[in-house]
Design an enzyme around this catalytic site. Structure first.
Site, PDB file in Angstrom:
ATOM      1  N   HIS A  17      12.750 -11.144  13.604  1.00  0.00           N
ATOM      2  CA  HIS A  17      11.358 -10.864  13.431  1.00  0.00           C
ATOM      3  C   HIS A  17      10.321 -10.968  14.566  1.00  0.00           C
ATOM      4  CE1 HIS A  17      11.076 -10.280   8.812  1.00  0.00           C
ATOM      5  NE2 HIS A  17      12.293 -10.691   9.096  1.00  0.00           N
TER       6      HIS A  17
ATOM      7  N   LYS B  93       8.092  -4.476 -16.790  1.00  0.00           N
ATOM      8  CA  LYS B  93       7.243  -4.829 -15.681  1.00  0.00           C
ATOM      9  C   LYS B  93       7.092  -6.155 -15.750  1.00  0.00           C
ATOM     10  CE  LYS B  93       5.441  -0.328 -15.530  1.00  0.00           C
ATOM     11  NZ  LYS B  93       4.338   0.650 -15.390  1.00  0.00           N
TER      12      LYS B  93
ATOM     13  N   ASP C 100       8.399   4.118 -10.119  1.00  0.00           N
ATOM     14  CA  ASP C 100       7.351   3.077 -10.394  1.00  0.00           C
ATOM     15  C   ASP C 100       7.203   1.876  -9.701  1.00  0.00           C
ATOM     16  OD1 ASP C 100       5.339   1.594 -11.591  1.00  0.00           O
ATOM     17  OD2 ASP C 100       5.553   2.260 -13.785  1.00  0.00           O
TER      18      ASP C 100
ATOM     19  N   GLU D  97       6.975  -3.456   6.405  1.00  0.00           N
ATOM     20  CA  GLU D  97       7.762  -4.891   7.055  1.00  0.00           C
ATOM     21  C   GLU D  97       8.672  -4.411   8.044  1.00  0.00           C
ATOM     22  OE1 GLU D  97      10.797  -8.397   5.497  1.00  0.00           O
ATOM     23  OE2 GLU D  97       9.700  -7.183   4.209  1.00  0.00           O
TER      24      GLU D  97
END
Length: 572
Positions: free
Chosen positions: A557, A383, A459, A251
């Protein structure tokens, strides 16, 4: 008998012609009887019978000793042994020595072969030159740089192995163990995939990666690796020390924005952090015949008089695991028990799971009617966004703060203190409440968390709860300066185990000064990494909120997150 006898030297094998399979070795190259000598030839019984005998002896001995241990731990001293127990111990040791020695014989012999004689290729599995298929040449396969291993595929060359994988005769997942060469296995698997799907995956690199480093711990059935750029933001001045932040992301603007936030914090004197709690959790689900019986176990676990014994049983799983508490929740006749434990410098999920299993086995003695449904009952919660993590915390709970000077807000961040305070209230607090957010009272904490997680071998899926964050801003010092803080109750990180041992990820951890386990204080490196993550989130929040307040988000951006490549001219 010499158990390391080698085969006679074999004449050099000519290179196969293009389009023809490699010529098999002459029969004269084999020893009398047509089979290579093995260490098991010295046994009085066939190897399959001795394997069965000692395997059975091992299982019976360990089962008997476990049963006796359960009885004696509550009634008699463990050091008092009967004749039957001594016999079982002798049988266990003897069978264990046998199993280690003979099931590992292929590795032992290949190790001896590779060091004793460089001409022993008849005894080992070679990696011959690839023989192209008539229709599609096999250009991905390794051709001889692999370490020598035991012959396990009858001298099939790579082309024949590819065909066997496609036909289902050789399971793809077994290639590493059969070939003994992780790179070669990845190449064969990838070629089989190419022929099966018709997709070449030309942009996915194969060479340049240590596939042995992920075997059995990070990834199964690899066919390549994904390249991901790593940028560096900083220095982040946190608790009097400077840290350069490795961020793996695709990004645009993310690293640049975080870097600006780091600059603003540094020019204002730096930030400070505090780890509020350090405890990984695991919550098994068990069921009883009645709700009353489930409640009895709940009261037993929550009784302070029982905690010491439960902690002793739990802590046997690891020298770093230390049980901190047990929180129970009842749903009818189902009981969910949330165990919390410190785990040293490891993220600790496996460590806590082993401790929980120890406790469940122990509880079966007093609650034999307990039916264990799952070692994880989602009350952990791992998660998944969950209120229990947001309220109680999981992993490392961290708060990080900084006071940004008025001139820095204007010069570096290009906005004002009142504008930032108002925006934070309307966006991060009120806006998130309108959205019904769960732990999402921030601008983009998950952006920074995920980028650092990927770079340091964490993770990535645990970004879900690790990104729980509430960002607070208020004017201080008579409204001139800005106080900003982030509170993150469930940052789940480790500096040992999992992906942290891979070369690239270990290098990023080393950049932060938290590689491996802390020798002075177990768990210190993991806690420091959690604090750095929170500090990076603080910088990212400060910069993005400033861009929004100044109306610069779209402009930034368009400048940094737009490709200059003409997509219409790209070849597909």
């Amino acid at each position: 008998m010499d158990l390391r006898r080698r085969l006679p030297p074999k004449p050099p094998r000519p290179s196969p012609a293009v389009g023809k399979p490699a010529t098999p070795p002459p029969a004269s190259a084999a020893p009398p009887g047509g089979a290579a000598f093995q260490a098991s030839d010295a046994l009085p019984l066939p190897i399959r019978y001795t394997n069965l005998l000692f395997s059975a002896l091992f299982m019976v001995s360990i089962y008997f000793l476990m049963c006796r241990w359960r009885e004696k731990i509550r009634s008699t001293a463990l050091h008092v042994l009967t004749l039957s127990e001594l016999s079982a111990i002798v049988g266990l040791v003897a069978s264990l020595i046998y199993l280690i020695s003979f099931f590992g014989i292929a590795y032992v012999q290949s190790f001896i072969s590779s060091h004793d004689d460089d001409d022993g290729d008849d005894f080992l599995l070679a990696a011959p030159a690839p023989a192209p298929a008539p229709a599609a040449p096999c250009s991905l396969l390794s051709t001889g740089d692999a370490p020598e291993k035991m012959q396990v595929l009858s001298n099939d060359d790579d082309e024949e192995i590819v065909r066997a994988v496609i036909a289902g005769k050789v399971p793809s997942y077994s290639l590493e163990s059969k070939l003994g060469d992780c790179r070669r296995a990845a190449g064969i698997r990838r070629e089989a995939l190419r022929r099966t799907t018709g997709r070449a995956m030309d942009g996915l690199p194969l060479d340049g990666f240590d596939y042995a480093s992920i075997l059995g711990q990070c990834c199964e059935m690899p066919v390549g690796y994904v390249q991901l750029p790593v940028g560096v933001a900083g220095p982040l001045l946190l608790d009097g020390r400077e840290y350069f932040l490795p961020m793996a992301t695709t990004e645009g603007c993310l690293v640049a924005s975080t870097n600006r936030g780091c600059k603003a914090i540094a020019e204002s004197g730096g930030g400070s952090s505090l780890v509020l709690r350090d405890a990984m959790t695991r919550a098994p689900a068990v069921r009883f015949a009645t709700a009353r019986r489930a409640a009895e176990l709940k009261f037993f676990l929550e009784d302070p008089d029982n905690f010491e014994m439960l902690a002793v049983v739990f802590n046997r799983s690891s020298r770093f695991a230390r049980l901190q508490g047990i929180q129970c929740s009842l749903a009818g006749k189902n009981l969910y028990m949330r165990f919390s434990s410190s785990t040293g410098d490891a993220m600790g999920m496996n460590m806590v799971s082993k401790g929980v299993q120890n406790v469940l086995d122990y509880l079966q003695n007093d609650f034999p009617d307990m039916d264990v449904i799952s070692i994880s009952g989602n009350f952990c919660s791992d998660k998944k966004p969950a209120a229990v993590n947001w309220i109680e915390g999981r992993g490392k709970s961290v708060v990080c703060e900084a006071t940004i000077k008025e001139e820095v807000v204007k010069k570096v961040l290009k906005t004002t203190v009142p504008a930032l305070v108002e925006l934070n209230m309307l966006k991060n607090l009120a806006g998130s409440a309108v959205a019904g957010a769960m732990g999402g009272f921030n601008a983009h904490a998950s952006n920074i968390v995920t980028a650092i997680f990927i770079a340091t071998g964490q993770d990535p899926a645990q970004n879900v709860e690790s990104s729980h964050c509430i960002t607070m801003m208020e004017a201080v010092n008579d409204g001139k300066d800005l106080h900003i803080s982030v509170t993150m109750p469930s940052i789940e990180v480790g500096t040992v185990g999992g992906g942290t041992q891979l070369a690239s990820q270990a290098a990023c951890l080393d950049l932060l000064g938290v590689k491996g386990a802390s020798k002075e204080s177990p768990g210190a490196n993991a806690r420091l990494l959690a604090s750095i993550v929170a500090g990076a989130v603080l910088a990212g929040e400060l910069s993005l909120m400033s861009a929004l307040a100044a109306g610069q988000l779209v402009k930034s951006h368009m400048k940094y997150n737009r490709s200059s490549k003409d997509i219409s001219k790209s070849a597909f």
